[in-house]
Design an enzyme around this catalytic site. Structure first.
Site, PDB file in Angstrom:
ATOM      1  N   MET A   1      20.101  45.808  36.909  1.00 14.08           N
ATOM      2  CA  MET A   1      20.835  46.812  36.146  1.00 14.08           C
ATOM      3  C   MET A   1      20.313  46.932  34.729  1.00 14.08           C
ATOM      4  O   MET A   1      20.260  48.028  34.168  1.00 14.08           O
ATOM      5  CB  MET A   1      22.326  46.475  36.127  1.00 14.08           C
ATOM      6  CG  MET A   1      23.058  46.802  37.416  1.00 14.08           C
ATOM      7  SD  MET A   1      24.841  46.534  37.298  1.00 14.08           S
ATOM      8  CE  MET A   1      25.336  47.853  36.199  1.00 14.08           C
ATOM      9  N   ASN A  20      13.307  39.209  27.592  1.00 15.72           N
ATOM     10  CA  ASN A  20      13.845  38.316  28.613  1.00 15.72           C
ATOM     11  C   ASN A  20      13.343  36.919  28.299  1.00 15.72           C
ATOM     12  O   ASN A  20      12.194  36.740  27.884  1.00 15.72           O
ATOM     13  CB  ASN A  20      13.390  38.747  30.014  1.00 15.72           C
ATOM     14  CG  ASN A  20      14.099  37.974  31.123  1.00 15.72           C
ATOM     15  OD1 ASN A  20      13.885  36.790  31.313  1.00 15.72           O
ATOM     16  ND2 ASN A  20      14.956  38.669  31.848  1.00 15.72           N
ATOM     17  N   VAL A  62      23.485  39.732  30.923  1.00 19.88           N
ATOM     18  CA  VAL A  62      23.308  38.428  31.561  1.00 19.88           C
ATOM     19  C   VAL A  62      24.600  38.049  32.272  1.00 19.88           C
ATOM     20  O   VAL A  62      25.624  38.726  32.139  1.00 19.88           O
ATOM     21  CB  VAL A  62      22.922  37.322  30.538  1.00 19.88           C
ATOM     22  CG1 VAL A  62      21.612  37.656  29.853  1.00 19.88           C
ATOM     23  CG2 VAL A  62      24.030  37.124  29.504  1.00 19.88           C
ATOM     24  N   SER A 116      29.776  50.347  35.262  1.00 15.02           N
ATOM     25  CA  SER A 116      29.960  50.448  36.710  1.00 15.02           C
ATOM     26  C   SER A 116      29.009  51.478  37.304  1.00 15.02           C
ATOM     27  O   SER A 116      28.745  52.509  36.702  1.00 15.02           O
ATOM     28  CB  SER A 116      31.401  50.835  37.048  1.00 15.02           C
ATOM     29  OG  SER A 116      31.558  50.927  38.453  1.00 15.02           O
ATOM     30  N   LYS A 170      37.390  47.507  32.918  1.00 20.34           N
ATOM     31  CA  LYS A 170      36.387  47.277  33.966  1.00 20.34           C
ATOM     32  C   LYS A 170      36.898  46.250  34.988  1.00 20.34           C
ATOM     33  O   LYS A 170      36.649  46.383  36.194  1.00 20.34           O
ATOM     34  CB  LYS A 170      35.079  46.780  33.341  1.00 20.34           C
ATOM     35  CG  LYS A 170      33.977  46.419  34.345  1.00 20.34           C
ATOM     36  CD  LYS A 170      33.644  47.582  35.273  1.00 20.34           C
ATOM     37  CE  LYS A 170      32.323  47.411  36.017  1.00 20.34           C
ATOM     38  NZ  LYS A 170      32.150  46.185  36.752  1.00 20.34           N
ATOM     39  N   HIS A 173      39.254  48.056  37.169  1.00 21.38           N
ATOM     40  CA  HIS A 173      38.409  48.919  38.001  1.00 21.38           C
ATOM     41  C   HIS A 173      37.884  48.126  39.201  1.00 21.38           C
ATOM     42  O   HIS A 173      37.930  48.579  40.341  1.00 21.38           O
ATOM     43  CB  HIS A 173      37.244  49.466  37.172  1.00 21.38           C
ATOM     44  CG  HIS A 173      36.092  50.020  37.974  1.00 21.38           C
ATOM     45  ND1 HIS A 173      35.179  49.204  38.632  1.00 21.38           N
ATOM     46  CD2 HIS A 173      35.700  51.276  38.234  1.00 21.38           C
ATOM     47  CE1 HIS A 173      34.288  49.950  39.254  1.00 21.38           C
ATOM     48  NE2 HIS A 173      34.580  51.216  39.033  1.00 21.38           N
ATOM     49  N   ASN A 174      37.379  46.920  38.942  1.00 21.20           N
ATOM     50  CA  ASN A 174      36.838  46.096  40.027  1.00 21.20           C
ATOM     51  C   ASN A 174      37.929  45.660  40.997  1.00 21.20           C
ATOM     52  O   ASN A 174      37.698  45.561  42.207  1.00 21.20           O
ATOM     53  CB  ASN A 174      36.125  44.872  39.454  1.00 21.20           C
ATOM     54  CG  ASN A 174      34.768  45.227  38.870  1.00 21.20           C
ATOM     55  OD1 ASN A 174      34.480  46.384  38.569  1.00 21.20           O
ATOM     56  ND2 ASN A 174      33.922  44.229  38.694  1.00 21.20           N
ATOM     57  N   GLU A 177      38.539  48.504  43.133  1.00 20.87           N
ATOM     58  CA  GLU A 177      37.379  48.569  44.038  1.00 20.87           C
ATOM     59  C   GLU A 177      37.565  47.609  45.215  1.00 20.87           C
ATOM     60  O   GLU A 177      37.284  47.960  46.364  1.00 20.87           O
ATOM     61  CB  GLU A 177      36.121  48.223  43.256  1.00 20.87           C
ATOM     62  CG  GLU A 177      34.828  48.232  44.042  1.00 20.87           C
ATOM     63  CD  GLU A 177      33.655  47.779  43.185  1.00 20.87           C
ATOM     64  OE1 GLU A 177      32.907  46.891  43.631  1.00 20.87           O
ATOM     65  OE2 GLU A 177      33.496  48.295  42.052  1.00 20.87           O
ATOM     66  N   ARG A 275      39.001  38.615  51.624  1.00 20.28           N
ATOM     67  CA  ARG A 275      37.640  38.101  51.397  1.00 20.28           C
ATOM     68  C   ARG A 275      37.624  36.571  51.520  1.00 20.28           C
ATOM     69  O   ARG A 275      36.681  36.000  52.065  1.00 20.28           O
ATOM     70  CB  ARG A 275      37.135  38.515  50.020  1.00 20.28           C
ATOM     71  CG  ARG A 275      36.889  40.006  49.882  1.00 20.28           C
ATOM     72  CD  ARG A 275      36.016  40.304  48.686  1.00 20.28           C
ATOM     73  NE  ARG A 275      35.919  41.745  48.441  1.00 20.28           N
ATOM     74  CZ  ARG A 275      35.046  42.300  47.624  1.00 20.28           C
ATOM     75  NH1 ARG A 275      34.186  41.536  46.956  1.00 20.28           N
ATOM     76  NH2 ARG A 275      35.014  43.603  47.448  1.00 20.28           N
ATOM     77  N   ARG A 434      69.674  30.755  44.867  1.00 19.43           N
ATOM     78  CA  ARG A 434      69.258  30.073  43.636  1.00 19.43           C
ATOM     79  C   ARG A 434      70.466  29.472  42.915  1.00 19.43           C
ATOM     80  O   ARG A 434      70.403  28.378  42.361  1.00 19.43           O
ATOM     81  CB  ARG A 434      68.522  31.035  42.709  1.00 19.43           C
ATOM     82  CG  ARG A 434      67.184  31.521  43.252  1.00 19.43           C
ATOM     83  CD  ARG A 434      66.508  32.506  42.294  1.00 19.43           C
ATOM     84  NE  ARG A 434      66.041  31.835  41.095  1.00 19.43           N
ATOM     85  CZ  ARG A 434      66.432  32.127  39.867  1.00 19.43           C
ATOM     86  NH1 ARG A 434      67.345  33.072  39.668  1.00 19.43           N
ATOM     87  NH2 ARG A 434      65.952  31.473  38.834  1.00 19.43           N
TER      88      ARG A 434
END
Length: 479
Positions: A1, A20, A62, A116, A170, A173-174, A177, A275, A434
């Site tokens: 990316m 790099n 990174v 993204s 983000k 967002h993930n 996703e 997952r 309770r």
């Protein structure tokens, strides 16, 4: 990316310096994709910083965590007041808040920017979610607006808010996703295991769905996946891929944040757990040989009607997933004083990003109608969709359950809807339990106050006592 973002920037007329820590990587890039372009390869961090125009704008791509801190520690002594460091990785928002505070104390701007779109999006135009000081945003805005995806003439990049706001958006967002992908997988599971459809037919169905309300990047690529053959076996490639999913942590972070703010994101939670259980492949295979299987028979109903029901269940569940995600963003906006603009967020998710979808325009419109909308389900447009989809949604879940097909995200989405629409839940019994074992007290529906019952008292009626409110603590709440 990182390479593709550099190529994207250069293609928009900017001169870019690259560095790099592994010199061979830099040299390979310079001799390959960067050859003949306005891209300056540098071999040391000092050379990299010297190549940048003031105010310097240094973007880090990174792995999240310690590597980001390590690069910042190298950059910080070489930069001057007014320079900007941008973290374009999937960093935890609390790390971004810490880094922002530290660097700003040295006069250096810090932007935590969600990016993204994967490798293709980075090259052709990603969705960008920058957070940091308003001043830092103004410095990088001319570049970021140009490299972002464009939808209806608008860049998919808007300022999110202070410190960690961009990385938080983000992260959510993930999480959405995760939910989107799991819901699609569950639709696939019903089509495959209940209707026993083969990949070519699945490709046709998803292609058709992508022409309507479900028009989205993920539905589009799903149709393409079903059409791909494995050259080694000539089978559908999807059928020879191991059913063992990976994850990188943003879904877990989303769950942790939701729990800490008492926000329900059950669809995303189900997706994360799906997952996790998929990763236990050997254990599942062993269990499949021991545990009883359901009596599955050939589906004898109307196949077209069930396909339509699965479509509607997928659409309704998707709306629930976004509603939960937007509610979480609202809670965080209040907690961290970010003043997030939910219409802006939906707008920048329309292009470039993985969850880009046609119906994000409808979310933008919903927040234009009511900027303080508490839950997306309460907007008239989405209420109408749920009303039309509800019967089919239930049919799809029932068929899956009867067929022994696990649909945790479909079921969780439906349970959330049924709970949210209910004026009364069975939590009155929970409160009684309770109070019975822990004297935690309860409230009544017919009069104000807090009460406790001596449940073990003898006699025909339990003894109920009003409980005086506890005096307010003099201690200050923790920040």
């Amino acid at each position: 990316m990182g390479e593709n973002l550099v190529l994207n920037m250069e293609s928009k007329g900017f001169t870019v310096a690259v560095f790099n820590r592994t010199t061979e990587v830099t040299e390979k890039f310079a001799a390959g994709k960067a050859r003949g372009k306005n891209i300056q390869a540098t071999r040391t961090m000092e050379e990299f910083v010297a190549a940048l125009k003031r105010p310097r704008k240094a973007m880090i791509m990174v792995k999240a965590g310690a590597p980001v801190d390590a690069v910042i520690d190298q950059l910080k002594p070489l930069l001057e007041q007014g320079d900007v460091i941008i973290d374009g990785g999937n960093s935890l928002f609390t790390d971004t808040q810490r880094r922002c505070k530290d660097l700003e104390s040295h006069g250096i701007h810090f932007v935590g920017c969600g990016v993204s779109g994967g490798e293709e999006g980075a090259l052709k135009g990603p969705s960008l979610m920058p957070g940091g000081s308003r001043e830092s945003w103004e410095i990088i805005a001319p570049i970021f607006r140009k490299i972002a995806a464009q939808v209806d003439g608008e860049p998919c990049c808007r300022y999110m808010g202070p410190d960690g706001a961009g990385h938080y958006v983000k992260m959510v967002h993930n999480g959405i996703e995760y939910g989107d992908m799991q819901l699609i997988c569950e639709a696939y599971a019903i089509l495959k295991d209940v209707l026993r459809l083969e990949p070519p037919r699945l490709a046709e169905i998803f292609t058709e769905w992508n022409r309507g309300d479900l028009d989205s990047y993920l539905i589009e690529i799903t149709a393409q996946i079903f059409g791909k053959k494995d050259p080694a076996t000539d089978q559908a490639l999807v059928d020879v891929i191991l059913d063992k999913a990976g994850q990188k942590g943003t879904g877990l972070w989303t769950l942790q944040s939701a729990l800490s703010q008492s926000v329900v994101i059950s669809t995303i939670n189900a997706a994360v757990e799906a997952r996790v259980i998929s990763s236990r492949k050997d254990e599942r295979v062993a269990a499949s040989k021991i545990l009883p299987q359901p009596q599955i028979t050939q589906f004898t109903g109307d196949q077209a009607q069930l396909i339509e029901a699965i479509h509607d269940a997928l659409y309704a569940s998707k709306i629930v997933s976004y509603a939960q995600g937007m509610e979480l963003l609202g809670a965080a906006s209040t907690a961290y004083h970010w003043s997030l603009n939910f219409g802006d967020i939906a707008t920048i998710w329309r292009g470039g990003c993985i969850i880009r979808a046609k119906f994000l325009n409808r979310i933008t419109e919903a927040y234009a109608r009511d900027p303080k909308l508490h839950n997306l389900l309460l907007d008239s447009y989405f209420t109408d969709i749920i009303a039309r989809s509800q019967k089919n949604w239930r049919i799809a879940v029932v068929e899956a359950v009867q067929g022994g097909v696990a649909v945790p995200a479909f079921a969780a989405s439906l349970a959330y809807f049924d709970s949210y629409r209910s004026a009364r839940l069975p939590s009155n019994l929970l409160q009684a339990q309770r109070d019975f074992f822990g004297a935690h007290t309860y409230e009544r529906v017919d009069k104000p106050g807090t009460f406790h019952t001596e449940w073990m008292e003898t006699g025909d009626q339990p003894v109920e006592k009003a409980v005086a409110p506890k005096p307010a603590s003099k201690r200050q709440p923790a920040e």
